[in-house]
Design a protein around this motif. Structure first.
Motif, PDB file in Angstrom:
ATOM      1  N   GLU A 145      27.282 -59.807 -11.584  1.00 46.11           N
ATOM      2  CA  GLU A 145      26.101 -59.662 -11.088  1.00 46.11           C
ATOM      3  C   GLU A 145      25.963 -58.711  -9.333  1.00 46.11           C
ATOM      4  OE1 GLU A 145      23.025 -62.880 -10.973  1.00 46.11           O
ATOM      5  OE2 GLU A 145      23.510 -63.715 -13.266  1.00 46.11           O
ATOM      6  N   VAL A 146      25.892 -58.056  -9.779  1.00 40.45           N
ATOM      7  CA  VAL A 146      25.595 -57.221  -8.933  1.00 40.45           C
ATOM      8  C   VAL A 146      24.951 -57.324  -7.553  1.00 40.45           C
ATOM      9  CG1 VAL A 146      25.231 -55.063  -7.847  1.00 40.45           C
ATOM     10  CG2 VAL A 146      26.677 -55.174 -10.172  1.00 40.45           C
ATOM     11  N   SER A 147      24.516 -58.042  -6.340  1.00 43.78           N
ATOM     12  CA  SER A 147      23.895 -58.255  -5.461  1.00 43.78           C
ATOM     13  C   SER A 147      23.810 -57.468  -4.397  1.00 43.78           C
ATOM     14  CB  SER A 147      25.004 -59.477  -4.308  1.00 43.78           C
ATOM     15  OG  SER A 147      24.912 -60.673  -5.156  1.00 43.78           O
ATOM     16  N   ASP A 148      24.161 -56.388  -3.779  1.00 44.50           N
ATOM     17  CA  ASP A 148      23.426 -55.683  -3.078  1.00 44.50           C
ATOM     18  C   ASP A 148      24.291 -54.157  -3.285  1.00 44.50           C
ATOM     19  OD1 ASP A 148      21.311 -54.537  -1.292  1.00 44.50           O
ATOM     20  OD2 ASP A 148      22.824 -55.112   0.671  1.00 44.50           O
ATOM     21  N   VAL A 149      23.713 -53.058  -2.943  1.00 43.61           N
ATOM     22  CA  VAL A 149      24.647 -51.566  -3.199  1.00 43.61           C
ATOM     23  C   VAL A 149      24.240 -50.745  -2.208  1.00 43.61           C
ATOM     24  CG1 VAL A 149      22.290 -50.557  -3.922  1.00 43.61           C
ATOM     25  CG2 VAL A 149      24.478 -49.371  -4.251  1.00 43.61           C
ATOM     26  N   ILE A 150      25.131 -50.103  -1.359  1.00 43.57           N
ATOM     27  CA  ILE A 150      25.131 -49.419  -0.196  1.00 43.57           C
ATOM     28  C   ILE A 150      26.532 -48.214  -0.525  1.00 43.57           C
ATOM     29  CG2 ILE A 150      26.882 -50.160   1.041  1.00 43.57           C
ATOM     30  CD1 ILE A 150      24.967 -50.273   3.496  1.00 43.57           C
ATOM     31  N   CYS A 151      25.905 -46.887   0.749  1.00 42.58           N
ATOM     32  CA  CYS A 151      26.699 -45.782  -0.178  1.00 42.58           C
ATOM     33  C   CYS A 151      26.855 -45.188   1.291  1.00 42.58           C
ATOM     34  CB  CYS A 151      26.089 -44.369  -0.598  1.00 42.58           C
ATOM     35  SG  CYS A 151      26.363 -42.838  -0.812  1.00 42.58           S
ATOM     36  N   LEU A 152      28.069 -44.833   1.732  1.00 40.97           N
ATOM     37  CA  LEU A 152      28.900 -44.464   2.648  1.00 40.97           C
ATOM     38  C   LEU A 152      27.908 -42.851   3.381  1.00 40.97           C
ATOM     39  CD1 LEU A 152      32.675 -45.010   2.513  1.00 40.97           C
ATOM     40  CD2 LEU A 152      31.078 -46.243   3.485  1.00 40.97           C
ATOM     41  N   PRO A 153      28.133 -42.943   4.870  1.00 40.87           N
ATOM     42  CA  PRO A 153      27.299 -41.817   5.111  1.00 40.87           C
ATOM     43  C   PRO A 153      28.013 -40.702   4.790  1.00 40.87           C
ATOM     44  CG  PRO A 153      28.199 -42.850   6.935  1.00 40.87           C
ATOM     45  CD  PRO A 153      28.457 -43.305   5.730  1.00 40.87           C
ATOM     46  N   THR A 154      27.024 -39.882   3.873  1.00 40.53           N
ATOM     47  CA  THR A 154      27.214 -38.523   3.504  1.00 40.53           C
ATOM     48  C   THR A 154      27.887 -37.449   4.224  1.00 40.53           C
ATOM     49  OG1 THR A 154      24.850 -37.869   2.668  1.00 40.53           O
ATOM     50  CG2 THR A 154      26.838 -38.617   0.740  1.00 40.53           C
ATOM     51  N   ASP A 198      26.254 -46.754  10.769  1.00 42.20           N
ATOM     52  CA  ASP A 198      26.619 -45.254  10.725  1.00 42.20           C
ATOM     53  C   ASP A 198      28.070 -45.306   9.828  1.00 42.20           C
ATOM     54  OD1 ASP A 198      27.997 -45.737  12.636  1.00 42.20           O
ATOM     55  OD2 ASP A 198      27.286 -44.012  14.357  1.00 42.20           O
ATOM     56  N   GLY A 199      28.158 -46.718   9.684  1.00 44.71           N
ATOM     57  CA  GLY A 199      29.688 -46.924   9.256  1.00 44.71           C
ATOM     58  C   GLY A 199      31.125 -47.032  10.520  1.00 44.71           C
ATOM     59  N   GLY A 200      30.981 -46.816  11.379  1.00 44.96           N
ATOM     60  CA  GLY A 200      31.461 -46.673  12.457  1.00 44.96           C
ATOM     61  C   GLY A 200      32.740 -44.937  12.859  1.00 44.96           C
ATOM     62  N   GLU A 201      32.896 -44.826  13.438  1.00 42.53           N
ATOM     63  CA  GLU A 201      33.345 -42.982  13.918  1.00 42.53           C
ATOM     64  C   GLU A 201      34.184 -42.611  12.661  1.00 42.53           C
ATOM     65  OE1 GLU A 201      36.829 -43.171  16.276  1.00 42.53           O
ATOM     66  OE2 GLU A 201      36.157 -44.844  17.951  1.00 42.53           O
ATOM     67  N   ASP A 202      34.521 -42.820  11.347  1.00 43.69           N
ATOM     68  CA  ASP A 202      34.958 -42.667  10.226  1.00 43.69           C
ATOM     69  C   ASP A 202      34.057 -42.220   8.945  1.00 43.69           C
ATOM     70  OD1 ASP A 202      37.167 -41.708  11.931  1.00 43.69           O
ATOM     71  OD2 ASP A 202      38.566 -43.856  10.651  1.00 43.69           O
ATOM     72  N   GLY A 203      33.396 -43.704   9.656  1.00 42.90           N
ATOM     73  CA  GLY A 203      32.150 -44.095   8.132  1.00 42.90           C
ATOM     74  C   GLY A 203      32.255 -44.680   6.869  1.00 42.90           C
ATOM     75  N   THR A 204      33.464 -45.321   7.441  1.00 44.62           N
ATOM     76  CA  THR A 204      34.044 -46.165   6.061  1.00 44.62           C
ATOM     77  C   THR A 204      34.040 -47.437   6.604  1.00 44.62           C
ATOM     78  OG1 THR A 204      35.932 -45.482   7.096  1.00 44.62           O
ATOM     79  CG2 THR A 204      35.537 -44.639   5.698  1.00 44.62           C
ATOM     80  N   GLU A 205      33.417 -48.278   7.214  1.00 44.67           N
ATOM     81  CA  GLU A 205      33.072 -49.146   7.532  1.00 44.67           C
ATOM     82  C   GLU A 205      31.591 -49.824   7.376  1.00 44.67           C
ATOM     83  OE1 GLU A 205      34.355 -49.268  12.208  1.00 44.67           O
ATOM     84  OE2 GLU A 205      36.417 -50.260  11.292  1.00 44.67           O
ATOM     85  N   ILE A 206      32.257 -51.565   6.176  1.00 46.66           N
ATOM     86  CA  ILE A 206      30.401 -51.801   5.908  1.00 46.66           C
ATOM     87  C   ILE A 206      30.746 -53.665   6.007  1.00 46.66           C
ATOM     88  CG2 ILE A 206      30.613 -53.447   3.604  1.00 46.66           C
ATOM     89  CD1 ILE A 206      29.960 -50.075   3.984  1.00 46.66           C
ATOM     90  N   LEU A 207      29.543 -54.034   6.774  1.00 51.78           N
ATOM     91  CA  LEU A 207      29.634 -55.426   6.824  1.00 51.78           C
ATOM     92  C   LEU A 207      29.100 -55.843   5.292  1.00 51.78           C
ATOM     93  CD1 LEU A 207      27.460 -54.999  10.515  1.00 51.78           C
ATOM     94  CD2 LEU A 207      29.874 -56.376  10.115  1.00 51.78           C
ATOM     95  N   PHE A 208      29.756 -57.173   5.676  1.00 54.48           N
ATOM     96  CA  PHE A 208      28.871 -58.065   4.559  1.00 54.48           C
ATOM     97  C   PHE A 208      29.106 -59.685   4.976  1.00 54.48           C
ATOM     98  CE2 PHE A 208      33.488 -58.197   4.286  1.00 54.48           C
ATOM     99  CZ  PHE A 208      34.012 -60.090   4.373  1.00 54.48           C
ATOM    100  N   GLY A 209      28.051 -59.870   4.363  1.00 54.40           N
ATOM    101  CA  GLY A 209      27.589 -61.534   4.382  1.00 54.40           C
ATOM    102  C   GLY A 209      27.676 -61.979   2.847  1.00 54.40           C
ATOM    103  N   THR A 210      28.069 -63.651   3.148  1.00 51.36           N
ATOM    104  CA  THR A 210      28.273 -64.008   1.377  1.00 51.36           C
ATOM    105  C   THR A 210      27.953 -65.244   1.443  1.00 51.36           C
ATOM    106  OG1 THR A 210      30.232 -65.924   2.609  1.00 51.36           O
ATOM    107  CG2 THR A 210      30.454 -63.657   1.266  1.00 51.36           C
ATOM    108  N   ALA A 211      27.002 -65.548   0.386  1.00 50.40           N
ATOM    109  CA  ALA A 211      26.625 -66.664  -0.154  1.00 50.40           C
ATOM    110  C   ALA A 211      26.382 -68.231   0.718  1.00 50.40           C
ATOM    111  CB  ALA A 211      26.386 -67.107  -1.718  1.00 50.40           C
ATOM    112  N   ASP A 212      27.919 -68.379   0.938  1.00 51.92           N
ATOM    113  CA  ASP A 212      28.432 -69.387   1.872  1.00 51.92           C
ATOM    114  C   ASP A 212      28.615 -69.315   3.435  1.00 51.92           C
ATOM    115  OD1 ASP A 212      30.953 -67.611   1.520  1.00 51.92           O
ATOM    116  OD2 ASP A 212      31.767 -69.370   0.511  1.00 51.92           O
ATOM    117  N   GLY A 213      27.690 -68.531   3.998  1.00 48.14           N
ATOM    118  CA  GLY A 213      27.558 -68.335   5.514  1.00 48.14           C
ATOM    119  C   GLY A 213      28.923 -67.413   5.818  1.00 48.14           C
TER     120      GLY A 213
END
Length: 729
Positions: A145-154, A198-213
């Motif tokens: 199951e998919v909970s969320d979707v995001i795209c790196l800044p183009t 903005d994904g950081g300097e390279d646009g490649t950094e992703i923050l995530f949060g989980t169901a268990d906190g």
């Protein structure tokens, strides 16, 4: 370090909201407008002037809106509002003009969505679709199951790189319609956000949060951005994805539902803002370190579905705008809302007095309406043509396994106050203490021989809309927990929710398997399909997708949250193989799978290979936990005697440092012991099961030797215990 002072201000209430259904529009003048969508299908945009809500536009009610996102030109201002409802996406300008009504023709309702320029990314439970200028471009079927979707800044990363947060504890990185690779995270990811927006300097950094906190930052490998084929990426593994940091959930707070990046501390560095499903809003600052440091917590009584930092109520004053599950829109503002005239006194402004008068008038009008409607209902109820309408309500529930203490958290949340919750179980379970739970619990007599092991009633205090319970099950014993939820509404009504306790309920998914451990193997062959075996395995183990994953073979790995033993499931049509270093896990699987196959009248040929080395290995895994619990129990038993000694003797220097430490930590030790009832008995039970299961596979019944085993455990020594297992025949 400067202290953060935030004051709560309630703005308005809308309908029930889904996660990520509120956004702040870009600054217009001195402040920002709030866009929020709810389950009534209403999208509304409003601003605030002198504390009063001023509506910009409001749509007509319709189908439930599951997600709200802002869009605009790449590297431009995001001021267009997109909402997902069922399989349809609608777009509105900030003034309320409907410029887009797009039916995606997805077979599933849209659960998550992201907008990047002219690219639209939509996900149902398992399906991912990519649309460009409303034309179907790519499709992907997720294995879980998919909970969320995001795209790196183009504007920074040229290739379209969508990332799916999936329930099997991975982030799936896609390129076009192919899975490029998976990034394992420490819990089932629920939400994602671009680091620093903005994904950081390279646009490649992703923050995530989980169901268990838990919260973390992951860097997506840059090499993949410049390549078109998996082969090229495989050759350039030097720039693989990696975890920058992860925040543990030591305080066992709720799951993370929403994340934002905003400089609420006004130090020139964006802060990390989290909204959790137990009502906590947290602020973390980065300061000089890469890993964020906790700065502030505000507690609400409802799940926080969205958080956004901005300037909304007053120009020049930063605030965090939040939406809750029940639809409250509130702000945590840096503006000081009262002028103090002396100790304990406060002077209300003229604006504040006017607001109180207005609220009193509104309250009186509502009371009159309620009385009028109540009289109408009573009159109708007395007539012969009366039809009593049962009030409908939705329960926002969660049943999640926590690795830290090998327990399940059951949370129940309503839009209205809860009157009581009746919990009934046909399987033995323990209810653990929850500090934040203010409900009064009472237990009723049960008759286990009739299949009723637990009957507990939780009576909630007034205005309680969320209840959290902790449950620990016993592996090998499976059944159903039923929660009868009664809200404070008239006429009285009740809703029942059911939760399955699975045979291997304390196992959780993992993507790591240690082949060097001594494993016991169970092999099943027979006339069963891959889908049939998948349904049987789903019956035994949690955290598995309902649908059978694609491919000729299916492989899953699990780890026991209680003992840290592991399990591998590998199956295809007509053949299934299970490997575990815990013989009891294999024994439970053998019994349950055989029973399920018999129900379906499927004949199974069973072979197994018992590795004698796995027994001492498992006992060694249990050893530190058992030793700790025995020591804890011993310390707790000594507390009262040491306290009595402390009363009679003023000078305790004659006591050993160990005993003095027990006295100092007395309260903490008691809390810990109380928090883990029956923990020692559980470990004894697991060792006993291990003993019985070892000889069961040899065709021997060793239940008569259990008293001798318990004697060994009462005078516990690891070597003596291992020898008892080896010498018993």
């Amino acid at each position: 370090m400067m202290e953060i002072n935030l004051t709560r201000v309630d703005y308005t209430q809308v309908g029930v909201t889904s996660p990520k259904s509120l956004s702040l529009l870009p600054v217009s003048g001195k402040t920002q407008k709030i866009a929020v969508a709810d389950h009534k299908g209403v999208l509304q945009v409003f601003g605030l002037k002198k504390g009063e809500v001023q509506s910009v536009f409001k749509t007509q009610p319709g189908h439930k809106i599951s997600r709200l996102e802002l869009g605009g030109p790449v590297d431009g201002v995001r001021e267009r509002i997109f909402v997902a409802s069922g399989p349809e996406v609608k777009g509105y300008t900030k003034k309320g003009k409907n410029f887009l009504s797009f039916d995606t023709n997805m077979s599933e309702s849209i659960e998550s969505m992201y907008v990047e320029g002219s690219d639209l990314f939509c996900c149902g439970k398992f399906m991912y679709n990519h649309y460009r200028d409303c034309k179907d471009t790519n499709f992907f079927l997720s294995g879980d199951e998919v909970s969320d979707v995001i795209c790196l800044p183009t504007n920074v990363v040229q290739d379209i790189t969508p990332i799916l947060a999936c329930q099997d504890r991975v982030l799936r990185v896609l390129q076009e319609n192919e899975l490029l690779y998976e990034v394992e995270v420490p819990g089932p990811p629920v939400t994602m956000s671009l680091y620093g927006n903005d994904g950081g300097e390279d646009g490649t950094e992703i923050l995530f949060g989980t169901a268990d906190g838990r919260v973390g930052l992951v860097h997506i490998g840059r090499t993949l951005m410049s390549c078109r084929t998996r082969m090229y990426w495989e050759k350039n593994r030097r720039d693989q994805p990696n975890h920058r940091w992860e925040l543990p959930n030591d305080k066992r707070n709720g799951g993370v539902l929403c994340i934002d990046n905003y400089d609420i501390t006004a130090d020139g560095v964006l802060d990390l803002i989290l909204g959790r499903d137990d009502g906590l809003v947290e602020v973390y600052s980065y300061d000089d370190s890469d890993e964020p440091i906790h700065r502030h917590t505000h507690t609400c009584s409802e799940s926080i579905t969205s958080v956004q930092g901005g300037i909304v109520a007053s120009g020049g004053y930063d605030e965090i705008v939040c939406s809750t599950y029940a639809g409250w829109i509130l702000g945590l503002t840096t503006e000081i809302k009262q002028k103090k005239a002396g100790p304990g006194a406060a002077i209300l402004t003229a604006e504040g007095r006017d607001k109180i008068v207005g609220l009193r008038t509104d309250l009186e009008e509502l009371q009159q309406k309620v009385m009028s409607e109540r009289e109408k209902y009573q009159q109708t109820a007395q007539s012969n043509t009366a039809i009593s309408a049962v009030p409908s309500f939705h329960i926002n529930d969660k049943f999640v396994l926590n690795r830290e203490d090998a327990s399940y958290t059951l949370s129940l949340e309503l839009q209205m106050p809860i009157d009581n919750v009746l919990l009934q179980s046909d399987v033995p379970i323990d209810l653990l203490d929850v500090e934040k739970n203010s409900a009064v619990v009472s237990y009723s007599a049960c008759h286990p021989e009739e299949g009723n092991f637990l009957l507990a009633t939780y009576r909630c205090q007034a205005n309680t809309t969320r209840l959290e319970l902790k449950i620990r099950s016993i592996e090998g014993q499976y059944g159903t927990i039923q929660a009868y939820v009664t809200p404070r509404v008239q006429p009285k009504t009740c809703k029942v929710k059911q939760y399955q306790i699975k045979p291997l309920s304390l196992h959780q998914r993992t993507h790591v398997f240690d082949d060097n451990r001594p494993h016991n193997t169970l092999k099943l062959t027979g006339q069963f399909s891959q889908a049939e075996m998948h349904s049987w395995v789903c019956f035994c183990l949690p955290e598995l997708p309902e649908k059978t994953p694609p491919g000729d073979k299916v492989q899953f790995h699990f780890i026991s949250t209680f003992l840290d033993t592991q399990l591998e499931c590998l199956y295809s049509k007509g053949l299934a193989t299970f490997r575990s270093d815990n013989i009891s896990t294999i024994s439970i699987l053998k019994d349950v799978l055989t029973k399920e196959a018999t129900k379906k009248k499927v004949r199974l040929d069973i072979t197994y290979d018992v590795n004698e080395d796995s027994i001492p290995y498992t006992l060694n895994l249990i050893h530190p936990k058992l030793e700790y619990q025995l020591l804890l129990a011993k310390k707790v038993q000594l507390i009262d005697a040491l306290k009595e000694l402390h009363v009679h003797e003023n000078n305790l220097e004659f006591l050993s440092p160990e005993y003095r430490q027990i006295l100092e930590d007395a309260d903490q030790l008691k809390i810990e012991y109380k928090r883990q009832p029956c923990h020692l008995e559980r470990l004894y039970g697991m060792i006993t099961d291990l003993f019985i299961d070892k000889f069961k596979f040899k065709g021997q019944n060793m239940k008569g030797r259990v008293p001798a085993l318990l004697e060994v455990l009462d005078n516990y020594d690891l070597q003596t215990l291992v020898q008892f297992f080896e010498q018993t025949q």
